[in-house]
Design a protein around this motif. Structure first.
Motif, PDB file in Angstrom:
ATOM      1  N   GLN A 158       1.296  13.191  -7.638  1.00 53.24           N
ATOM      2  CA  GLN A 158       0.786  11.704  -8.392  1.00 53.24           C
ATOM      3  C   GLN A 158       1.669  10.583  -8.267  1.00 53.24           C
ATOM      4  O   GLN A 158       1.304   9.640  -8.532  1.00 53.24           O
ATOM      5  N   ASP A 159       2.953  10.916  -7.357  1.00 55.67           N
ATOM      6  CA  ASP A 159       4.032  10.013  -6.901  1.00 55.67           C
ATOM      7  C   ASP A 159       3.309   9.496  -5.769  1.00 55.67           C
ATOM      8  O   ASP A 159       2.322   9.708  -5.159  1.00 55.67           O
ATOM      9  N   LEU A 160       3.934   8.255  -5.387  1.00 56.21           N
ATOM     10  CA  LEU A 160       3.390   7.237  -4.368  1.00 56.21           C
ATOM     11  C   LEU A 160       4.435   7.737  -3.033  1.00 56.21           C
ATOM     12  O   LEU A 160       5.719   7.735  -3.257  1.00 56.21           O
ATOM     13  N   PHE A 161       3.505   7.648  -1.953  1.00 53.98           N
ATOM     14  CA  PHE A 161       4.574   7.623  -0.760  1.00 53.98           C
ATOM     15  C   PHE A 161       4.092   6.561   0.413  1.00 53.98           C
ATOM     16  O   PHE A 161       3.003   6.512   0.460  1.00 53.98           O
ATOM     17  N   GLY A 162       4.980   6.105   1.201  1.00 53.36           N
ATOM     18  CA  GLY A 162       4.771   5.247   2.072  1.00 53.36           C
ATOM     19  C   GLY A 162       3.787   6.002   3.410  1.00 53.36           C
ATOM     20  O   GLY A 162       3.820   7.089   3.661  1.00 53.36           O
ATOM     21  N   GLU A 163       3.474   4.850   4.033  1.00 50.97           N
ATOM     22  CA  GLU A 163       2.654   5.136   5.383  1.00 50.97           C
ATOM     23  C   GLU A 163       3.339   6.266   6.479  1.00 50.97           C
ATOM     24  O   GLU A 163       2.663   6.938   6.957  1.00 50.97           O
ATOM     25  N   LEU A 164       4.674   5.918   6.433  1.00 56.43           N
ATOM     26  CA  LEU A 164       5.418   6.665   7.438  1.00 56.43           C
ATOM     27  C   LEU A 164       5.278   8.111   7.026  1.00 56.43           C
ATOM     28  O   LEU A 164       4.940   9.105   8.005  1.00 56.43           O
ATOM     29  N   ILE A 165       5.594   8.431   5.580  1.00 52.27           N
ATOM     30  CA  ILE A 165       5.447   9.814   5.361  1.00 52.27           C
ATOM     31  C   ILE A 165       4.125  10.423   5.323  1.00 52.27           C
ATOM     32  O   ILE A 165       3.970  11.472   5.812  1.00 52.27           O
ATOM     33  N   HIS A 166       2.879   9.682   5.004  1.00 48.05           N
ATOM     34  CA  HIS A 166       1.794  10.100   5.284  1.00 48.05           C
ATOM     35  C   HIS A 166       1.460  10.439   6.951  1.00 48.05           C
ATOM     36  O   HIS A 166       0.853  11.511   7.173  1.00 48.05           O
ATOM     37  N   HIS A 167       1.906   9.680   7.710  1.00 41.74           N
ATOM     38  CA  HIS A 167       1.468   9.760   9.011  1.00 41.74           C
ATOM     39  C   HIS A 167       2.351  11.161   9.522  1.00 41.74           C
ATOM     40  O   HIS A 167       1.931  11.808  10.433  1.00 41.74           O
ATOM     41  N   TYR A 168       3.730  11.063   9.004  1.00 38.99           N
ATOM     42  CA  TYR A 168       4.268  12.398   9.587  1.00 38.99           C
ATOM     43  C   TYR A 168       3.737  13.576   9.221  1.00 38.99           C
ATOM     44  O   TYR A 168       3.695  14.646   9.922  1.00 38.99           O
ATOM     45  N   TYR A 187      18.770  10.864 -14.057  1.00 36.81           N
ATOM     46  CA  TYR A 187      17.510  10.950 -13.616  1.00 36.81           C
ATOM     47  C   TYR A 187      17.383  10.014 -12.393  1.00 36.81           C
ATOM     48  O   TYR A 187      18.098   9.017 -12.355  1.00 36.81           O
ATOM     49  N   LEU A 188      16.556  10.354 -11.425  1.00 34.47           N
ATOM     50  CA  LEU A 188      16.374   9.770 -10.137  1.00 34.47           C
ATOM     51  C   LEU A 188      14.899  10.000  -9.484  1.00 34.47           C
ATOM     52  O   LEU A 188      14.263  11.060  -9.411  1.00 34.47           O
ATOM     53  N   LYS A 189      14.395   8.661  -9.027  1.00 34.52           N
ATOM     54  CA  LYS A 189      13.035   8.650  -8.309  1.00 34.52           C
ATOM     55  C   LYS A 189      13.312   7.621  -7.154  1.00 34.52           C
ATOM     56  O   LYS A 189      13.933   6.560  -7.504  1.00 34.52           O
ATOM     57  N   THR A 190      12.960   8.005  -6.132  1.00 42.19           N
ATOM     58  CA  THR A 190      13.069   7.100  -4.915  1.00 42.19           C
ATOM     59  C   THR A 190      11.806   6.970  -4.041  1.00 42.19           C
ATOM     60  O   THR A 190      10.921   7.903  -4.052  1.00 42.19           O
ATOM     61  N   PHE A 191      11.899   6.016  -3.486  1.00 44.70           N
ATOM     62  CA  PHE A 191      10.579   5.637  -2.399  1.00 44.70           C
ATOM     63  C   PHE A 191      11.077   5.265  -1.245  1.00 44.70           C
ATOM     64  O   PHE A 191      11.882   4.352  -1.267  1.00 44.70           O
ATOM     65  N   ARG A 192      10.756   5.884  -0.054  1.00 42.07           N
ATOM     66  CA  ARG A 192      11.006   5.479   1.376  1.00 42.07           C
ATOM     67  C   ARG A 192       9.972   4.224   1.696  1.00 42.07           C
ATOM     68  O   ARG A 192       8.927   4.538   1.946  1.00 42.07           O
ATOM     69  N   LEU A 193      10.857   3.194   1.955  1.00 46.10           N
ATOM     70  CA  LEU A 193       9.976   2.164   2.394  1.00 46.10           C
ATOM     71  C   LEU A 193       9.637   2.277   4.188  1.00 46.10           C
ATOM     72  O   LEU A 193      10.325   2.911   4.878  1.00 46.10           O
ATOM     73  N   SER A 194       8.438   1.890   4.301  1.00 44.96           N
ATOM     74  CA  SER A 194       7.871   1.655   5.776  1.00 44.96           C
ATOM     75  C   SER A 194       8.678   0.721   6.664  1.00 44.96           C
ATOM     76  O   SER A 194       9.263  -0.247   6.060  1.00 44.96           O
ATOM     77  N   GLU A 195       8.733   0.621   7.845  1.00 47.88           N
ATOM     78  CA  GLU A 195       9.464  -0.321   8.557  1.00 47.88           C
ATOM     79  C   GLU A 195       8.640  -1.551   8.470  1.00 47.88           C
ATOM     80  O   GLU A 195       9.276  -2.666   8.434  1.00 47.88           O
ATOM     81  N   SER A 196       7.302  -1.778   8.151  1.00 50.82           N
ATOM     82  CA  SER A 196       6.999  -3.110   7.917  1.00 50.82           C
ATOM     83  C   SER A 196       7.223  -3.511   6.534  1.00 50.82           C
ATOM     84  O   SER A 196       7.807  -4.889   6.307  1.00 50.82           O
ATOM     85  N   GLN A 197       7.674  -2.674   5.725  1.00 53.48           N
ATOM     86  CA  GLN A 197       8.054  -3.011   4.272  1.00 53.48           C
ATOM     87  C   GLN A 197       9.474  -3.335   4.448  1.00 53.48           C
ATOM     88  O   GLN A 197      10.018  -4.572   3.738  1.00 53.48           O
ATOM     89  N   GLU A 204       0.776  -1.197   0.195  1.00 50.77           N
ATOM     90  CA  GLU A 204      -0.258   0.096   0.163  1.00 50.77           C
ATOM     91  C   GLU A 204       0.989   1.141  -0.088  1.00 50.77           C
ATOM     92  O   GLU A 204       1.871   1.372   0.564  1.00 50.77           O
ATOM     93  N   ALA A 205       0.404   2.222  -0.408  1.00 54.65           N
ATOM     94  CA  ALA A 205       0.946   3.533  -0.592  1.00 54.65           C
ATOM     95  C   ALA A 205      -0.012   4.724  -0.754  1.00 54.65           C
ATOM     96  O   ALA A 205      -1.265   4.513  -1.187  1.00 54.65           O
ATOM     97  N   TYR A 206       0.151   5.981  -0.322  1.00 48.27           N
ATOM     98  CA  TYR A 206      -0.501   7.042  -0.280  1.00 48.27           C
ATOM     99  C   TYR A 206       0.102   8.042  -1.602  1.00 48.27           C
ATOM    100  O   TYR A 206       1.225   8.066  -1.760  1.00 48.27           O
ATOM    101  N   LEU A 207      -1.203   8.597  -2.291  1.00 50.63           N
ATOM    102  CA  LEU A 207      -0.846   9.565  -3.288  1.00 50.63           C
ATOM    103  C   LEU A 207      -0.074  10.781  -2.753  1.00 50.63           C
ATOM    104  O   LEU A 207      -0.657  11.160  -1.651  1.00 50.63           O
TER     105      LEU A 207
END
Length: 393
Positions: free
Chosen positions: A218-228, A322-332, A163-166
């Motif tokens: 429109q990128d995807l972000f992990g739950e940690l970022i959404h909660h923060y 070019y670079l795009k990254t996604f930070r994983l949650s602790e559960s991931q 799962e990820a957040y917009l």
């Protein structure tokens, strides 16, 4: 940016040489750090291809596909002789062929990266990285150990979901992108939420960045970022401090200002961005684009630490274009770590448990907690649960 320390272990993180940081801009809990190129890359250009607000079905290989939100693709155009490449116009609003809003659309994509006519490659931003994470040891146990279910042996980890957040749902991000200044020569940014590095984004040319800047929503972000973004208070701004008592001329003022900019860049590159830039990664080449290479990377999963996955286009010297990254949650991170440890021990539970310093029952319960309990035979899992409830003597 600051190069890796030559005296330390050799990292394989993204090489951002040629991209310089500028002072950050703050909006609530969101901090954006601009990345600026002195010399833009002229022979590789990017533009977005909008797909509209429909569900994407992506075929990654024959008989294997995944379903995800795919708002747009990126198209890379390059030249073979180093001459400037032209980027096609970017249009972020859906075209006239988008489905009516009252219906649920479905768009089919062949591969996350696909060569098109001429010197062009269409790829799905961030999905290259996410598909690499989802495919991690996807085949499951290579040996039919007795603890694994028939489903695990036959299907591996299929289906697998994350799962990820917009970005539009990350509080404050839309306002930050709207009001923050875009610097001359800016080709990217590092996005922080509550001073946790959420994402890195870089492109070859300032014109590409100006066109693609809104796509971060429109990128995807992990739950940690959404909660923060939802729960954390505003972060402080880092302001330059110049001792005016020591300033006697404009030349001294320029020197003091340059010193403050250098101090900020060193602090940012060695402290704030350390979790991305100064750790080891496993890289996999996806496609060659003349002198450039499109790759994706996975971290050496480190529980309770900062972990990023990502994709990059690098030049012949390894520098990031070019670079795009996604930070994983602790559960991931825990799921990735467990899969890596299982694969390292040929999915033998007793050996894996010994390597992790836990009992076999504890490992089984960890697998269940991570969402992999269905891979174990039901009687085996029930036995692990029973042992977990039995008090030790």
């Amino acid at each position: 940016m600051t190069p890796p320390d030559p005296t330390g272990p050799e990292p394989t993180g993204p090489d951002l040489t040629g991209l310089d940081t500028r002072p950050s801009q703050v909006w609530g809990a969101v901090r954006l750090v601009p990345l600026v190129r002195d010399e833009p890359v002229e022979d590789l250009r990017l533009h977005a291809r909008p797909y509209g607000d429909v569900t994407g079905l992506v075929e990654v290989r024959p008989r294997h596909a995944y379903v995800s939100y795919v708002p747009h693709g990126f198209v890379a155009t390059w030249t073979g002789d180093g001459t400037p490449a032209a980027a096609y116009g970017t249009q972020m609003s859906p075209g006239g062929d988008s489905p009516p809003t009252a219906t649920a659309g479905l768009r089919f994509h062949r591969r996350t990266a696909r060569r098109e006519a001429g010197q062009r490659l269409r790829f799905l931003p961030l999905h290259l990285a996410l598909e690499g994470y989802l495919a991690l040891h996807f085949g499951g146990p290579p040996i039919a150990w007795e603890e694994w279910s028939q489903r695990a042996i036959r299907q591996g980890l299929s289906p697998r979901a994350e799962e990820a957040y917009l970005g539009a749902d990350v509080r404050g991000l839309a306002d930050a992108l709207r009001v923050f200044e875009i610097h001359p020569g800016q080709c990217g940014m590092l996005l922080y939420v509550a001073d946790a590095l959420a994402a890195a984004f870089a492109v070859p040319h300032p014109d590409d960045y100006r066109a693609l800047h809104p796509t971060l929503l429109q990128d995807l972000f992990g739950e940690l970022i959404h909660h923060y973004a939802t729960l954390m208070p505003p972060v402080p701004d880092f302001r330059a401090r110049v001792d005016d008592a020591r300033i006697r001329s404009l030349a001294e003022l320029r020197t003091a200002v340059a010193g403050q900019e250098d101090a900020w860049a060193r602090f940012h590159d060695t402290t704030m961005a350390h979790g991305l830039l100064h750790h080891a990664y496993t890289w996999r080449t996806v496609h060659k684009l003349g002198r450039f290479t499109l790759s994706r990377f996975l971290p050496v999963f480190r529980p309770k630490e900062e972990n990023h996955i990502g994709e990059a286009i690098t030049d012949e010297g390894g520098g990031v274009v070019y670079l795009k990254t996604f930070r994983l949650s602790e559960s991931q991170v825990r799921r990735g770590h467990l899969l890596d440890r299982l694969a390292a021990h040929d999915w033998h539970l007793a050996d894996t448990a010994a390597g992790l310093g836990v009992t076999e029952a504890q490992l089984g319960l960890r697998l269940e907690s991570a969402g992999f309990g269905h891979l174990l035979r039901q009687d085996v899992l029930d036995g692990y649960r029973s042992r977990g409830r039995t008090p030790s003597r």
